[in-house]
Design a protein around this motif. Sequence first.
Motif, mmCIF file in Angstrom:
data_model
loop_
_atom_site.group_PDB
_atom_site.id
_atom_site.type_symbol
_atom_site.label_atom_id
_atom_site.label_comp_id
_atom_site.label_asym_id
_atom_site.label_seq_id
_atom_site.Cartn_x
_atom_site.Cartn_y
_atom_site.Cartn_z
ATOM 1 N N ASP A 1 28.665 -22.272 16.149
ATOM 2 C CA ASP A 1 28.107 -22.902 14.859
ATOM 3 C C ASP A 1 29.586 -23.223 14.159
ATOM 4 N N ALA A 2 30.540 -22.438 14.207
ATOM 5 C CA ALA A 2 31.767 -22.608 13.573
ATOM 6 C C ALA A 2 32.624 -23.642 14.126
ATOM 7 N N GLY A 3 32.471 -24.117 15.299
ATOM 8 C CA GLY A 3 32.996 -24.889 16.249
ATOM 9 C C GLY A 3 34.340 -24.287 16.855
ATOM 10 N N ALA A 4 34.453 -23.065 16.687
ATOM 11 C CA ALA A 4 35.642 -22.558 17.082
ATOM 12 C C ALA A 4 35.466 -22.019 18.655
ATOM 13 N N ALA A 5 34.605 -22.351 19.343
ATOM 14 C CA ALA A 5 34.447 -21.995 20.833
ATOM 15 C C ALA A 5 35.421 -22.971 21.518
ATOM 16 N N ALA A 6 36.490 -22.222 22.528
ATOM 17 C CA ALA A 6 37.275 -22.978 23.161
ATOM 18 C C ALA A 6 36.979 -22.708 24.643
ATOM 19 N N LEU A 7 37.185 -23.842 25.357
ATOM 20 C CA LEU A 7 37.044 -23.788 26.681
ATOM 21 C C LEU A 7 38.211 -23.497 27.636
ATOM 22 N N GLU A 8 38.236 -22.678 28.254
ATOM 23 C CA GLU A 8 39.560 -22.525 29.139
ATOM 24 C C GLU A 8 39.312 -22.671 30.695
ATOM 25 N N ALA A 9 39.390 -24.195 30.858
ATOM 26 C CA ALA A 9 38.955 -24.701 32.241
ATOM 27 C C ALA A 9 39.844 -24.381 33.160
ATOM 28 N N GLU A 10 39.786 -24.138 34.561
ATOM 29 C CA GLU A 10 40.524 -24.160 35.790
ATOM 30 C C GLU A 10 39.766 -24.179 36.569
ATOM 31 N N PRO A 11 40.378 -24.693 38.011
ATOM 32 C CA PRO A 11 39.490 -24.971 39.276
ATOM 33 C C PRO A 11 38.729 -23.679 39.676
#
Length: 672
Positions: A406-416
């Motif tokens: 909701d706060a927009g604080a979720a971060a994506l740690e993308a890797e293969p």
Amino acid sequence: MSTGSTAPKPGDPGDRTGRAAGPRRGGSRSGRPPRGGRLFREGTPGGPVLRLFVRWVRRPLLPAVRLWRRNIQLRIVAGTLLMSLGVVLLLGLVVIGQVRNGLLDAKEKAAQSQAAGGFSAAQDRAATTPSAPGQQDGARAGASVNWRSTLVEQLASGGQSAYNVVALSLDTGDAASRGARASGEVDPTTSIPAELRHSVAQGTDTLQKFTRIHYTNGKASEAGLVIGKRLNDAEGTQYELYYLFPLTQEEDSLTLVKGTLATAGLFVMVLLGAIAWLMVRQVVTPVRMAAGIAERLSAGRLQERMKVTGEDDIARLGEAFNKMAQNLQLKIQQLEELSRMQRRFVSDVSHELRTPLTTVRMAADVIHEARVDFDPITARSAELLGDQLDRFESLLSDLLEISRFDAGAAALEAEPIDLRQVVRRVIGGAEPLAERKGTRIVVVGDKQPVVAEADARRVERVLRNLVVNAVEHGEGRDVVVKLAAAGGAVAVAVRDYGVGLKPGEATRVFNRFWRADPARARTTGGTGLGLSIAVEDARLHGGWLQAWGEPGGGSQFRLTLPRTADEPLRGSPIPLEPEDSRRNREQAAAGRAQENARLTAVPAQPVGDRPQLAVPPRLPAPSRATVDPTALPGSGARVVARAAAENDGGGAGSATADAHGNAERGDGTRGR
């Protein structure tokens, strides 16, 4: 089962036509195209050439059509010019007609007056000229011709090129040719119409007709008015006398009037176009300004306002628009502040509860370890206390995760990552629960790598939620986990054969704390936030989390992710509706029944008549990736209603399609 992409099912987003599977209507199973079918139309000569020609013609017109649709000022000015052109043309035709009629009437009156005077003078001259007695017929004819020649010269001498005079004999043939006398080198044969000569020869009235006057000296012909009458010469012989009046001056005057009207009309149209452009601009400019400000307001720039000048209707519209924008800004600010307070409250409460929860957890662990020394009731209470504390900790973790989204604080740690490894870890963690439920978890499509750029922790959380829910709601039946990759997307589908979904439940299942069965105890199942968090995780990846279900036939969840981060999805390699759904099974059974009926309708032939040929096996239909119409989940899911006569076991029975017969993509599944 194949690990690659499968053919889309009817109603799947990839099936744009929404047609049911099975044999095509009107088609031939021998491979021949149906009569009048698509193959016949595409093979028609000239079809591709016509399409290329239409495309070639439309290509330069597309910018003009786009400008015409988007520019209201251009449409108003063009409409004004078209209407002005119609008015100018109408007025021009009326004015030219009036001028033409006026010129012709004046010319006709003057010509009739001049011709009447000439006819009277000719008649008087014939009456006053004595005839020579005792002349032979030839001498008399020659004298008549000479008299007419003299008469023509005298009558034409006063015209001064204003008119010409022609005298013709009533006789035909050579005598008529010898008797023809004309002034001004007029060709009497082609200048005087035969109808007029015939009418003049039949009566004694003065007749007239508009025609073209031709000359014998090579001069160009011109429009004219011919007035004729039958008269008698001095010898008493009848002849025809004609006056020919050229209309050159009238044509010049009419041409001048036409040129003047055309110039004035063009000037008026240009002036009207400029006036319309300026007047419409005063109205369109504020509208365009309001549209631009509305776009900026929708983009989040809530401080934008219109510039208001004057006190007219446009000014009042601008003031109302500014008031609306101001009130909207205040409401949005209030809602943002309220949402911020709610998020802060949830986050603070969750954090504040961790300290007493840790203390309670430590005390509960001590009590739980010493439960063997308690009486049975107290020992059971210690076990319940530990279970509920575990549930409480899970609920706090979910609330904290929701507050981050909701706060927009979720971060994506993308890797293969290889989704096969994630699926194996999820299944390994769900094995104890599956053993207690008597459920077997089957993995399909794990022969080839399924690699995508994703956050392994979040994907594992989504799949764990789906697999655990499938085991809990599968009623002891198998749970199938299917992996596939095609194009720029990878997908994981979890299929169970449990209670399924009722119509209308799929659109609400991702709501927070929603449950399919309100009568269920809150102490069983998850926290009610698992699917909400899973949807947010899928959206964070730019993917889809969709579901399909039917009452008594189980359900299927499909997670679709892009191979590369930030790459838009255009389809999913796994159809949303599984192949073993009731509708697909019924369609397949109907197809087999039609095939059997067709085969039994063919008479059997003796073996000795012809050798039997080996029938090759039927190849499977080529697979193609499904295409979803939108990129965001939540637009509805495919839910099949349960028929009255269906069997409860294994999901066998009839299936009822939705209103369009399509399996729409959506976020709705069972409440878990």
